[in-house]
Design an enzyme around this catalytic site. Structure first.
Site, PDB file in Angstrom:
ATOM      1  N   ASP A  21       0.952  -1.317  -0.088  1.00 20.35           N
ATOM      2  CA  ASP A  21      -0.007  -0.083  -0.123  1.00 20.35           C
ATOM      3  C   ASP A  21       0.734   1.159  -0.065  1.00 20.35           C
ATOM      4  O   ASP A  21       2.069   1.168   0.548  1.00 20.35           O
ATOM      5  CB  ASP A  21      -0.942  -0.022   1.287  1.00 20.35           C
ATOM      6  CG  ASP A  21      -2.222   1.023   1.080  1.00 20.35           C
ATOM      7  OD1 ASP A  21      -2.376   1.223  -0.040  1.00 20.35           O
ATOM      8  OD2 ASP A  21      -2.733   1.303   2.145  1.00 20.35           O
ATOM      9  N   HIS A  38       1.991   3.432  -9.198  1.00 15.58           N
ATOM     10  CA  HIS A  38       1.744   2.231  -9.291  1.00 15.58           C
ATOM     11  C   HIS A  38       3.037   1.382 -10.113  1.00 15.58           C
ATOM     12  O   HIS A  38       3.484   0.286  -9.722  1.00 15.58           O
ATOM     13  CB  HIS A  38       0.727   1.702 -10.111  1.00 15.58           C
ATOM     14  CG  HIS A  38      -0.875   2.214  -9.443  1.00 15.58           C
ATOM     15  ND1 HIS A  38      -0.911   1.761  -8.126  1.00 15.58           N
ATOM     16  CD2 HIS A  38      -1.815   3.177  -9.478  1.00 15.58           C
ATOM     17  CE1 HIS A  38      -2.057   2.177  -7.345  1.00 15.58           C
ATOM     18  NE2 HIS A  38      -2.618   3.004  -8.464  1.00 15.58           N
ATOM     19  N   LEU A 132      10.583 -20.299  -4.996  1.00 15.92           N
ATOM     20  CA  LEU A 132       9.708 -19.484  -4.440  1.00 15.92           C
ATOM     21  C   LEU A 132       8.226 -19.449  -5.051  1.00 15.92           C
ATOM     22  O   LEU A 132       8.252 -19.429  -6.315  1.00 15.92           O
ATOM     23  CB  LEU A 132      10.138 -17.996  -4.466  1.00 15.92           C
ATOM     24  CG  LEU A 132       9.237 -17.104  -3.925  1.00 15.92           C
ATOM     25  CD1 LEU A 132       9.184 -16.905  -2.519  1.00 15.92           C
ATOM     26  CD2 LEU A 132       9.661 -15.562  -4.468  1.00 15.92           C
TER      27      LEU A 132
HETATM   28  C1  IPE Z   1      -5.454  -2.668   0.011  1.00 14.61           C
HETATM   29  O1  IPE Z   1      -5.114  -1.105  -0.181  1.00 14.61           O
HETATM   30  C2  IPE Z   1      -5.498  -3.406  -1.383  1.00 14.61           C
HETATM   31  C3  IPE Z   1      -4.156  -3.515  -2.052  1.00 14.61           C
HETATM   32  C4  IPE Z   1      -2.865  -3.170  -1.430  1.00 14.61           C
HETATM   33  C5  IPE Z   1      -4.093  -4.206  -3.234  1.00 14.61           C
HETATM   34  P1  IPE Z   1      -6.164  -0.219  -0.336  1.00 14.61           P
HETATM   35  O2  IPE Z   1      -5.462   0.927  -0.658  1.00 14.61           O
HETATM   36  O3  IPE Z   1      -7.286  -0.872  -1.332  1.00 14.61           O
HETATM   37  O4  IPE Z   1      -6.788  -0.388   1.096  1.00 14.61           O
HETATM   38  P2  IPE Z   1      -7.680   0.563   1.952  1.00 14.61           P
HETATM   39  O5  IPE Z   1      -8.899   1.117   1.158  1.00 14.61           O
HETATM   40  O6  IPE Z   1      -6.689   2.041   2.476  1.00 14.61           O
HETATM   41  O7  IPE Z   1      -8.308  -0.164   2.922  1.00 14.61           O
HETATM   42  C1  IPE Z   2      -1.708   0.249  -3.190  1.00 13.29           C
HETATM   43  O1  IPE Z   2      -1.611   1.564  -3.340  1.00 13.29           O
HETATM   44  C2  IPE Z   2      -1.882  -0.314  -4.593  1.00 13.29           C
HETATM   45  C3  IPE Z   2      -3.336  -0.777  -4.651  1.00 13.29           C
HETATM   46  C4  IPE Z   2      -4.544  -0.529  -4.146  1.00 13.29           C
HETATM   47  C5  IPE Z   2      -3.743  -1.469  -6.096  1.00 13.29           C
HETATM   48  P1  IPE Z   2      -2.570   2.594  -3.209  1.00 13.29           P
HETATM   49  O2  IPE Z   2      -3.056   2.971  -4.539  1.00 13.29           O
HETATM   50  O3  IPE Z   2      -3.748   2.231  -2.614  1.00 13.29           O
HETATM   51  O4  IPE Z   2      -1.832   3.857  -2.723  1.00 13.29           O
HETATM   52  P2  IPE Z   2      -2.476   4.960  -1.698  1.00 13.29           P
HETATM   53  O5  IPE Z   2      -2.780   4.037  -0.682  1.00 13.29           O
HETATM   54  O6  IPE Z   2      -3.562   5.860  -2.086  1.00 13.29           O
HETATM   55  O7  IPE Z   2      -1.321   5.767  -1.336  1.00 13.29           O
HETATM   56 MG    MG Z   3      -4.240   2.370  -0.443  1.00  9.56          MG
END
Ligand code: IPE
Ligand code: IPE
Ligand code: MG
Length: 242
Positions: A21, A38, A132
């Protein structure tokens, strides 16, 4: 002494799962579009897979797209899939050479057709590898996963194929996407949020949790090693006394 030399290689976690995240906030901090985040996150994934493989981990599970992430703008969703497919395609040869077995958990068939085909080809290419196992959680959500198992058991019971009294942990686990994968010993979440966000709810019953404020694109080898070292200093009691 660096962290790596403090790691006890006889007590490595068998399975590490990561909630990757913070990509969006990493980009925002640099006034870049979210997709740049990303992209940067994918580079981190590439390097962490290599580290995990070198360390000798058996399973690495990464949360790449949740069942709730469909709520995001369409261009971000499609961008995430493109970046992921590009990674898998570009890295396939190297993953294969390093004996990595690619696996997907989640209902990935709901992804765009081209992505499904390319992902399936990586599954096929690496299916006999014994290094892995990289489990990519794609269109994954624990609640959907658990409900799917419950429905299957209800149908089997209705058809008198199973006695409801015989349903146990083993049977239930065998109906989850993670069938055959040991429960995660350690779950890491980057990005500063202290929650699981519908990730491995059943499987995480006795996982050790490790959180960091680092955004996923900033997560490095030494951070993974720090998490492993911390894990190795935990007392896992599983409800017993030690
Ligand atoms: C969790 O992150 C999902 C992934 C890392 C793929 P999110 O950014 O979607 O989670 P929330 O919305 O902060 O809980
Ligand atoms: C996690 O990063 C990746 C996915 C959920 C696909 P985010 O896109 O949720 O990044 P933040 O949380 O907005 O910084
Ligand atoms: Mg996120």
């Amino acid at each position: 002494m660096d962290i790596n030399s403090k790691i006890d290689f006889d007590k490595l976690p068998k399975h590490i799962a990561i909630v990757m995240d913070g990509n969006g906030r990493w980009a925002q901090k640099r006034s870049l579009p979210r997709l740049s985040g990303h992209n940067a996150g994918m580079k981190t994934l590439k390097s962490i897979v290599k580290v995990a493989s070198k360390l000798g981990l058996q399973h690495l599970t990464v949360y790449a797209f949740s069942t709730e992430n469909w709520k995001r703008p369409q261009d971000e969703i499609l961008g995430i899939f493109k970046i992921l497919v590009f990674y898998v395609e570009k890295e396939l040869r190297e993953l294969h050479a390093n004996h990595v077995k690619v696996n997907i958990i989640g209902d990935y068939k709901k992804l765009p057709q081209e992505a499904v085909e390319k992902l399936e080809s990586s599954l096929l290419t690496t299916k006999d590898n014994t290094g892995l196992q990289l489990n990519i959680a794609l269109n994954y959500g624990s609640r959907v996963e658990i409900l799917k198992a419950v429905k299957e058991l209800a149908i089997r019971s209705m058809n008198n194929e199973i006695d409801p009294n015989d349903i146990d942990d083993e049977i239930f686990s065998s109906l989850l996407y993670t069938r055959g994968i040991p429960n995660p010993d350690l779950i890491i979440r980057t990005g500063g949020e202290l929650r699981l966000s519908n990730f491995l709810l059943w499987q995480a019953a006795y996982s050790e949790l490790w959180f960091t404020d680092l955004y996923w694109p900033d997560f490095k080898k030494k951070d993974l090693e720090e998490a492993i070292l911390d894990y190795q200093n935990r007392k896992r009691r599983f409800g017993g006394v030690k």
